[in-house]
Motif scaffolding. Sequence first.
Motif, PDB file in Angstrom:
ATOM      1  N   PRO A  72       9.631  46.720  -5.373  1.00 42.96           N
ATOM      2  CA  PRO A  72       8.745  46.453  -6.513  1.00 42.96           C
ATOM      3  C   PRO A  72       9.539  45.883  -7.695  1.00 42.96           C
ATOM      4  N   PHE A  73       8.907  44.980  -8.433  1.00 39.98           N
ATOM      5  CA  PHE A  73       9.529  44.342  -9.579  1.00 39.98           C
ATOM      6  C   PHE A  73       8.553  44.330 -10.746  1.00 39.98           C
ATOM      7  N   ALA A  74       9.075  44.537 -11.949  1.00 34.90           N
ATOM      8  CA  ALA A  74       8.281  44.384 -13.163  1.00 34.90           C
ATOM      9  C   ALA A  74       9.066  43.528 -14.144  1.00 34.90           C
ATOM     10  N   ILE A  88      13.307  51.532 -21.682  1.00 33.34           N
ATOM     11  CA  ILE A  88      12.244  50.733 -21.061  1.00 33.34           C
ATOM     12  C   ILE A  88      12.603  50.370 -19.626  1.00 33.34           C
ATOM     13  N   LEU A  89      13.834  49.910 -19.391  1.00 31.16           N
ATOM     14  CA  LEU A  89      14.217  49.526 -18.033  1.00 31.16           C
ATOM     15  C   LEU A  89      14.225  50.720 -17.080  1.00 31.16           C
ATOM     16  N   ALA A  90      14.750  51.849 -17.534  1.00 28.59           N
ATOM     17  CA  ALA A  90      14.738  53.052 -16.694  1.00 28.59           C
ATOM     18  C   ALA A  90      13.307  53.531 -16.472  1.00 28.59           C
ATOM     19  N   GLY A  91      12.501  53.497 -17.530  1.00 24.68           N
ATOM     20  CA  GLY A  91      11.101  53.914 -17.411  1.00 24.68           C
ATOM     21  C   GLY A  91      10.307  53.019 -16.490  1.00 24.68           C
ATOM     22  N   ALA A  92      10.562  51.727 -16.550  1.00 21.90           N
ATOM     23  CA  ALA A  92       9.863  50.778 -15.681  1.00 21.90           C
ATOM     24  C   ALA A  92      10.188  51.047 -14.217  1.00 21.90           C
ATOM     25  N   TYR A 148      15.481  50.763  -5.009  1.00 25.82           N
ATOM     26  CA  TYR A 148      14.826  49.562  -4.496  1.00 25.82           C
ATOM     27  C   TYR A 148      13.930  48.899  -5.541  1.00 25.82           C
ATOM     28  N   CYS A 149      13.913  49.422  -6.748  1.00 28.04           N
ATOM     29  CA  CYS A 149      13.037  48.891  -7.796  1.00 28.04           C
ATOM     30  C   CYS A 149      13.841  48.059  -8.783  1.00 28.04           C
ATOM     31  N   PHE A 199       4.671  53.177  -6.181  1.00 21.82           N
ATOM     32  CA  PHE A 199       4.750  52.522  -4.885  1.00 21.82           C
ATOM     33  C   PHE A 199       5.476  53.351  -3.834  1.00 21.82           C
ATOM     34  N   GLY A 200       5.956  54.537  -4.221  1.00 19.06           N
ATOM     35  CA  GLY A 200       6.602  55.422  -3.259  1.00 19.06           C
ATOM     36  C   GLY A 200       7.919  54.884  -2.724  1.00 19.06           C
ATOM     37  N   LYS A 201       8.646  54.157  -3.548  1.00 16.77           N
ATOM     38  CA  LYS A 201       9.940  53.598  -3.154  1.00 16.77           C
ATOM     39  C   LYS A 201      11.040  54.265  -3.974  1.00 16.77           C
ATOM     40  N   PRO A 202      12.234  54.398  -3.408  1.00 21.77           N
ATOM     41  CA  PRO A 202      13.346  54.932  -4.203  1.00 21.77           C
ATOM     42  C   PRO A 202      13.647  54.011  -5.395  1.00 21.77           C
TER      43      PRO A 202
END
Length: 114
Positions: free
Chosen positions: A2-4, A20-24, A38-39, A32-35
Amino acid sequence: MPFAGIQVSKAYSAEAKAKILAGAQKILSEQFGKPVGYCMASLSSMDMAFGGREGDCAFIDVRVLGPTNATKNTAIVTAFSALLGETLSVPKERVYATFGSYASGFWGHGDYTF
């Protein structure tokens, strides 16, 4: 996976950037149930206008490999609105998001696609 991509109309401190980056990444991981490993998230400040005036707004581009749905997307934009409201005082009414869902073969990493 996942990407934001987060674009905001305000300058931010190093502390706010880190929050913000850690929160995102946490939002993406939970939704999305990903570690978290992987984000991915990006943050940039730029001149923006919305509703006839400049400033105090944000745009978030969320992308994911595989399906998403309206319920999940609502939870994501709500969480991002809260994060940006708490961190940069951007009103939730001035936060917009789009959601892109990609099929296998349309998301790459290193030298392969998923």
